[in-house]
Design a protein around this motif. Structure first.
Motif, PDB file in Angstrom:
ATOM      1  N   VAL A 167       4.485  -7.592   0.976  1.00 41.44           N
ATOM      2  CA  VAL A 167       3.231  -7.746   0.230  1.00 41.44           C
ATOM      3  C   VAL A 167       2.055  -7.762   1.194  1.00 41.44           C
ATOM      4  O   VAL A 167       1.030  -7.115   0.974  1.00 41.44           O
ATOM      5  N   GLU A 168       2.227  -8.476   2.305  1.00 44.30           N
ATOM      6  CA  GLU A 168       1.137  -8.577   3.278  1.00 44.30           C
ATOM      7  C   GLU A 168       0.766  -7.188   3.811  1.00 44.30           C
ATOM      8  O   GLU A 168      -0.412  -6.845   3.914  1.00 44.30           O
ATOM      9  N   ILE A 169       1.800  -6.398   4.120  1.00 42.29           N
ATOM     10  CA  ILE A 169       1.518  -5.068   4.680  1.00 42.29           C
ATOM     11  C   ILE A 169       0.815  -4.180   3.648  1.00 42.29           C
ATOM     12  O   ILE A 169      -0.225  -3.582   3.919  1.00 42.29           O
ATOM     13  N   ILE A 170       1.383  -4.139   2.433  1.00 37.78           N
ATOM     14  CA  ILE A 170       0.807  -3.218   1.435  1.00 37.78           C
ATOM     15  C   ILE A 170      -0.582  -3.679   1.001  1.00 37.78           C
ATOM     16  O   ILE A 170      -1.519  -2.877   0.911  1.00 37.78           O
ATOM     17  N   THR A 171      -0.745  -4.975   0.739  1.00 36.05           N
ATOM     18  CA  THR A 171      -2.077  -5.433   0.304  1.00 36.05           C
ATOM     19  C   THR A 171      -3.084  -5.271   1.455  1.00 36.05           C
ATOM     20  O   THR A 171      -4.256  -5.021   1.219  1.00 36.05           O
ATOM     21  N   GLY A 172      -2.572  -5.399   2.685  1.00 37.02           N
ATOM     22  CA  GLY A 172      -3.446  -5.183   3.848  1.00 37.02           C
ATOM     23  C   GLY A 172      -3.949  -3.743   3.885  1.00 37.02           C
ATOM     24  O   GLY A 172      -5.111  -3.485   4.189  1.00 37.02           O
ATOM     25  N   ILE A 173      -3.064  -2.803   3.529  1.00 28.97           N
ATOM     26  CA  ILE A 173      -3.454  -1.383   3.524  1.00 28.97           C
ATOM     27  C   ILE A 173      -4.542  -1.167   2.464  1.00 28.97           C
ATOM     28  O   ILE A 173      -5.547  -0.502   2.700  1.00 28.97           O
TER      29      ILE A 173
END
Ligand SMILES: Nc1ncnc2c1ncn2[C@@H]1O[C@H](COP(=O)(O)OP(=O)(O)OP(=O)(O)O)[C@@H](O)[C@H]1O
Ligand SMILES: [Mg+2]
Length: 592
Positions: free
Chosen positions: A63-69
């Motif tokens: 979630v952190e990676i995708i929402t960060g993108i």
């Protein structure tokens, strides 16, 4: 964590997952390379089983990676994404999409990690329900989960965190109405500001004013048309300048006047509609005018035929004038003699119109479609303020504007390139649904994260009065809300932590509409600046983000069941059969 610092070591159970990895396609490898996520566990087929803590940590990381993108796309200064999709074929080509629309961006990605797929569904839901607010929802989800992990480290049970988040969300939703402003059909200026806020940052900066007013006009017009829906807004794309894009209250058809000598612009049009042609039908010679066989033996016979043809057809054409029409629309053909006579009478004629278009013209203008021009009377004539032939590089169009009963709404969308046309169309449709939602519930909220700041401030007060352990989660919810204005500021290149401290202090002193001016970094009243978000969009974003986070917090195991070899063989057999090759051949090929 910035993407370039994400390494396999950051991700739990990496070995376990890589162990059963299936072959990755070249496209996927390339995507990983583009996003800098090489070897991350985010994508593709693994089978695994994890325990509670591991599941939470691993899902939260995804979630952190995708929402960060996605978070870098938020706000008027949000950045764009380029998605390169390799298309198959003998000579592989690439489809390059550059977009600032988070829902569109996510729809172009294929995640193998189940949480990635869930996040794509979240984007689809938010976009489908309210047509906007996907990036803010993702920022909220990322912040809510990261806050939840902090609470987890303090020993708070996931169920307690989920309950606290639910309490906070319920309280926030209750307060939304109080913060909101009322807006009605007559508030064109306010509606224009909502449209401008929705469009800003989407790559059409120079045309924002034009597109916003068009979007508001369209949304208002749709309220007047019975059963109007976004699907029956007809968009006619033409090369040109976006600023020449126009709304047509009526019908547009792809056709042209029967001759260049006919008028191209007809004001106060009186329209006759026919199902039948105007031709000289030589019934004695042939049952069909298309198959007339000429058996002339002398030149005089031919002349007399031509004379009588012109006379009969002219008489028929004059009936159009006698019925009071200055525009003729027919489903069938027009004899050249009829065209010449209509032209000399100053009547504009359009022939070979599709059945559907004749019906659309008739119902919009109030005309009655008649069989046989001889039966045409003044009662069958419809009206429109303007009928105009529009010439363009990709064909000619006829527009019927100012119809008394516009059964459909049309947009003549002009843009310099095909790519841009689709972008603008998508943007306009999203903005229209935003304005329609606003008109439905009549409420808007201060934008730019001001609403989130106000909610955060009142939730902190609320949590101070809650004696339970859930109060920690309510406090964390407040922190997560502040991530929305903070991200908008950060994406504009501002020092978000300094600004946030100032704004938090201002909001804690009492109700205010202070937010960040993204050009100067100073605090300003964003309602005065016309930055307004629809209440429905913010409500949907809060609900979706909370529900998704709760769902992740409640997961204690992920079990992935890969397809068996038999299933794979069956699936491929089916695909082969669909492509026309006999399935048995392939089985033989495979077993050799
Ligand atoms: N001039 C502005 N100043 C400050 N904030 C603004 C301004 N214009 C728009 N915003 C804010 O930007 C946010 C919307 O940004 P954006 O449209 O990029 O994201 P989204 O609507 O959440 O996602 P998406 O449009 O991709 O579905 C809203 O909170 C809106 O109020
Ligand atoms: Mg938006």
């Amino acid at each position: 964590m910035p993407l370039d610092r994400v390494t396999p070591a950051d991700i739990p159970s990496q070995q376990q997952m890589i162990a059963d990895s299936l072959k990755r396609s070249a496209a996927r490898q390339q995507f990983l390379a583009y996003t800098g996520l090489k070897k991350a566990q985010l994508f593709k087929d693994y089978a695994w089983k994890t325990g509670r803590e591991e599941t939470l940590q691993s899902n939260a990381k995804v979630v952190e990676i995708i929402t960060g993108i996605v978070s870098t796309m938020l706000g008027p200064k949000g950045l764009d994404k380029m998605v390169v999709k390799e298309m198959g074929g003998v000579r592989p080509t690439r489809k390059v999409t550059i977009t600032n629309d988070s829902a569109e961006f996510l729809s172009l990605l294929e995640f193998e990690h189940p949480v990635g797929t869930l996040l794509v569904d979240v984007a689809k839901t938010v976009d489908g329900e309210v047509g906007d607010g996907v990036a803010s929802t993702f920022v909220l989800i990322g912040a809510l989960l990261s806050e939840a992990l902090k609470l987890r480290r303090l020993g708070l049970h996931p169920a307690v965190i989920a309950r606290g988040y639910e309490m906070a969300c319920r309280q926030a939703l209750k307060e939304l109405e109080g913060i909101s402003l009322e807006v009605g059909e007559g508030d064109a200026a306010l509606l224009g500001q909502v449209a401008t806020t929705a469009i800003s940052g989407k790559g059409v900066a120079s045309f924002t004013a034009k597109l916003s007013s068009l979007v508001v006009d369209l949304a208002l017009e749709m309220r007047r048309v019975p059963r109007a829906d976004l699907s029956n807004v007809e968009v006619y794309r033409m090369p040109g300048n976006i600023s020449d894009t126009s709304l047509i209250r009526g019908v547009v058809i792809r056709n042209e006047m029967a001759s260049r000598g006919m008028p191209r612009v007809i004001k106060d049009a009186r329209i006759a509609t026919l199902f039948t042609p105007i031709v000289f039908r030589d019934m004695e010679r042939s049952p069909s005018y298309d198959e007339v066989v000429f058996n002339f033996t002398k030149p005089e016979e031919m002349k007399s035929y031509a004379d009588s043809r012109y006379r009969v057809v002219s008489l028929l054409a004059e009936k159009v004038q006698r019925a009071g029409a200055n525009v003729l629309c027919t489903r069938k053909g027009l004899d050249e003699a009829a065209v010449a006579r209509l032209e000399s009478l100053g009547i504009a004629a359009i022939r070979r119109i599709s059945d559907e278009d004749v019906q659309r013209i008739a119902s919009a203008t109030g005309a009655r479609v008649v069989s046989g021009v001889g039966n045409l009377t003044a009662d069958d004539i419809g009206t429109a303020d303007l009928v105009e032939e529009v010439w363009s590089e990709n064909g000619n169009w006829i527009k019927f504007e100012g119809c008394k009963n516009p059964a459909s709404i049309s947009v003549l969308l002009k843009s310099p390139s095909e790519e841009m046309t689709f972008e603008v169309e998508h943007l306009m449709k999203n903005a229209i649904s935003t304005i329609r939602n606003v008109l439905r519930n009549g409420r808007v909220l201060p934008g730019g994260g001001v609403t989130h700041l106000s909610l955060a401030s009142s939730l902190r007060k609320h949590s101070a009065n809650t004696g339970s352990r859930e109060a920690f989660a309510v406090e964390s919810f407040a922190n997560a809300l502040e991530e929305v204005p903070s991200t908008i500021a950060r994406n504009a290149g501002l020092d978000s932590s300094k600004i946030l401290t100032r704004l938090r202090a201002a909001h804690s002193r009492g109700p205010t509409r202070l937010g960040v001016d993204i050009s100067t970094g100073e605090a300003c009243d964003l309602v005065e600046r016309g930055v307004l978000d629809p209440l429905d969009v913010v409500r949907q974003s809060l609900i979706t983000a909370t529900e998704f986070t709760k769902a992740i917090l409640r997961l204690d195991q992920v079990i992935f069941t890969p397809t068996t070899r038999e299933e794979q063989v069956r699936k491929r057999q089916q695909e082969r059969a669909e492509r026309g090759k006999r399935a048995e051949d392939w089985v033989e090929e495979k077993t050799v």
